[in-house]
Design an enzyme around this catalytic site. Structure first.
Site, mmCIF file in Angstrom:
data_model
loop_
_atom_site.group_PDB
_atom_site.id
_atom_site.type_symbol
_atom_site.label_atom_id
_atom_site.label_comp_id
_atom_site.label_asym_id
_atom_site.label_seq_id
_atom_site.Cartn_x
_atom_site.Cartn_y
_atom_site.Cartn_z
ATOM 1 N N HIS A 168 0.843 -1.213 0.000
ATOM 2 C CA HIS A 168 0.000 0.000 0.000
ATOM 3 C C HIS A 168 0.880 1.267 0.000
ATOM 4 O O HIS A 168 0.860 2.043 0.964
ATOM 5 C CB HIS A 168 -0.864 -0.067 1.275
ATOM 6 C CG HIS A 168 -2.014 0.878 1.341
ATOM 7 N ND1 HIS A 168 -1.878 2.250 1.330
ATOM 8 C CD2 HIS A 168 -3.347 0.652 1.474
ATOM 9 C CE1 HIS A 168 -3.075 2.814 1.442
ATOM 10 N NE2 HIS A 168 -3.969 1.874 1.521
ATOM 11 N N GLU A 272 -0.904 1.530 -5.313
ATOM 12 C CA GLU A 272 -0.709 0.294 -4.553
ATOM 13 C C GLU A 272 -0.638 -0.927 -5.476
ATOM 14 O O GLU A 272 -1.491 -1.099 -6.348
ATOM 15 C CB GLU A 272 -1.852 0.138 -3.548
ATOM 16 C CG GLU A 272 -2.001 1.355 -2.650
ATOM 17 C CD GLU A 272 -3.348 1.427 -1.969
ATOM 18 O OE1 GLU A 272 -3.936 0.365 -1.683
ATOM 19 O OE2 GLU A 272 -3.840 2.560 -1.736
HETATM 20 O O1 TA6 Z 1 -6.157 1.651 -0.448
HETATM 21 C C1 TA6 Z 1 -7.155 2.631 -0.299
HETATM 22 C C2 TA6 Z 1 -7.883 2.376 1.021
HETATM 23 O O2 TA6 Z 1 -8.544 1.145 1.001
HETATM 24 C C3 TA6 Z 1 -8.829 3.552 1.278
HETATM 25 O O3 TA6 Z 1 -10.174 3.154 1.132
HETATM 26 C C4 TA6 Z 1 -8.484 3.992 2.694
HETATM 27 O O4 TA6 Z 1 -9.247 3.280 3.632
HETATM 28 C C5 TA6 Z 1 -7.004 3.625 2.746
HETATM 29 O O5 TA6 Z 1 -6.951 2.353 2.103
HETATM 30 C C6 TA6 Z 1 -6.385 3.657 4.104
HETATM 31 O O6 TA6 Z 1 -6.795 2.555 4.858
HETATM 32 P P1 TA6 Z 1 -6.256 2.466 6.394
HETATM 33 O O7 TA6 Z 1 -6.837 1.213 6.946
HETATM 34 O O8 TA6 Z 1 -4.754 2.448 6.315
HETATM 35 O O9 TA6 Z 1 -6.748 3.724 7.043
#
Ligand code: TA6
Length: 298
Positions: A168, A272
Site C-alpha cells: 500500500h 498500490e
Molecule cells: O487503499 C485505499 C484504502 O482502502 C482507502 O479506502 C483507505 O481506507 C485507505 O486504504 C487507508 O486505509 P487504512 O486502513 O490504512 O486507514
C-alpha cells in the site's frame, strides 16, 4: 522502546557493516537501515513496513508526521503490507481493515549486502501457525539504484488459501495538483466512491478530489509523473493484477485524523501494487504466491 539486548542480538546475527544496520527508531521501534551508495531505506520490524526510501538524498515516500511505532495500530505512510485481506474483512467487520500483519512484529530472517544491493528479508509466522492453516509470509526489501520488494506467501498446508493483499505504497509528491499517473489508460476500475461502479480510465490520471479506485487487468507498468519537475517514477510489478490509486483529499484527511496536517493530502499519493477486488488469489495446497514491486526513478 526496544531493549538494547534486542538490538544487540539483531546486530550480532544480521548486521552487515554499514549496508545493513539495526537501530532504534525515533518513532519507538526497531528498524533496519539499508544503505547502498548515497541511497537509503528504513524498514520497521513492525509490519515489515518500509518507512523511508531516500534516493540521492530525496525522500520518495510519504510518512505521516503523526506516525508512531508500537502503538498497536498500523503506521500511516511508507509501504504498509496489507495481508491476508485488502480493505474491510470480507465477512467479519470487527476485524482490522487491510489484514493484521501491519501492526504485528515480524522477524529478521536474512540480510545480505553486495555490490549489487543491500537486502533484508523479514518473515511473519502467524501466532496460530500449525493450527489455522495460516501460511507464512516473507517480505524481501532490496535497495540499489532502485527499490525492489518481493512479498511471498508460502502455503505449507494441504488445503488452498484464499487471500487478497497489497503493498500500500504512499508516494511523496511535491503537490498533488502536479501529478499524473500513466499506464492505466483504457483499464477498467472499480470506483469505491461511486457505489463500486465500474468505469474505464481515459488517458492519464490526475487528482483534484478524493480518489479511491481499484484498477483491474494489466497494471504491471505504471508511471507517476511530476509535471512541475518532469520527474518520473516507474512502478513495475508482477504477481498482481490490480492497482489501487488513492488520495483522501480534504474531508477524509480530516476523518482519518492521523495524516499529521489538514493539507497532508497534497503531499502524497497512494499507488498500490495489489491483489484486490475481483483479483483474489488462491494459493494452492503446498503452493506459493509471489508479488514483486520495482520502483525506479527514471
Ligand atoms: O487503499 C485505499 C484504502 O482502502 C482507502 O479506502 C483507505 O481506507 C485507505 O486504504 C487507508 O486505509 P487504512 O486502513 O490504512 O486507514
Amino acid at each position: 522502546m526496544p531493549a538494547t539486548s534486542e538490538i544487540d542480538s539483531l546486530v550480532a546475527r544480521h548486521a552487515v557493516g554499514h549496508a545493513v544496520a539495526f537501530e532504534t527508531s525515533p518513532l519507538g521501534g526497531v528498524v533496519v537501515r539499508l544503505r547502498f551508495g548515497v541511497h537509503e531505506a528504513v524498514v520497521a520490524l513492525q509490519g515489515a513496513q518500509v518507512l523511508s526510501w531516500r534516493h540521492d538524498g530525496r525522500e520518495m515516500l510519504w510518512l505521516s508526521p503523526a506516525a508512531r511505532l508500537g502503538t498497536g495500530k498500523a503506521v500511516r505512510g511508507g509501504i504498509p503490507v496489507c495481508w491476508p485481506w485488502f480493505g474491510p474483512h470480507p465477512r467479519e467487520a470487527a476485524k482490522p481493515a487491510h489484514g493484521f500483519v501491519r501492526a504485528a512484529t515480524w522477524n529478521a530472517a536474512h540480510t545480505e549486502a553486495s555490490s549489487r544491493e543491500a537486502t533484508v528479508v523479514l518473515q511473519y509466522r502467524p501466532q496460530r501457525f500449525m493450527q489455522e492453516h495460516e501460511p507464512e509470509l516473507r517480505l524481501r526489501v532490496a535497495l540499489s539504484e532502485e527499490l525492489n520488494l518481493t512479498l511471498t506467501t508460502d502455503n505449507y498446508w494441504p488445503v488452498p488459501f484464499t487471500m487478497t493483499a497489497a503493498l500500500h505504497t504512499y508516494f511523496a509528491v511535491s503537490d498533488i495538483g502536479e501529478i499524473a499517473v500513466e499506464g492505466l489508460d483504457g483499464r477498467v476500475y472499480v470506483d469505491k466512491l461511486d457505489h463500486e461502479q465500474r468505469k474505464t480510465q481515459a488517458g492519464a490520471i490526475t487528482i483534484d478530489r478524493e480518489v479511491d479506485r481499484i484498477y483491474l487487468g494489466d497494471t504491471s507498468d505504471i508511471s507517476m509523473v511530476d509535471r512541475s519537475t518532469g520527474r518520473r517514477l516507474r512502478i513495475e510489478s508482477s504477481g498482481s493484477r490490480s492497482a489501487v490509486v488513492w488520495n483522501p483529499w480534504t474531508e477524509k484527511t480530516q476523518r482519518l485524523g492521523d495524516m499529521g496536517a489538514p493539507d497532508a493530502y497534497r503531499r502524497m499519493l497512494c499507488i498500490e501494487t495489489a491483489n484486490a477486488g475481483d483479483d483474489t488469489v488462491i494459493v494452492p495446497p503446498n503452493g506459493q504466491h509471489v508479488v514483486t514491486a520495482r520502483f525506479r526513478v527514471a
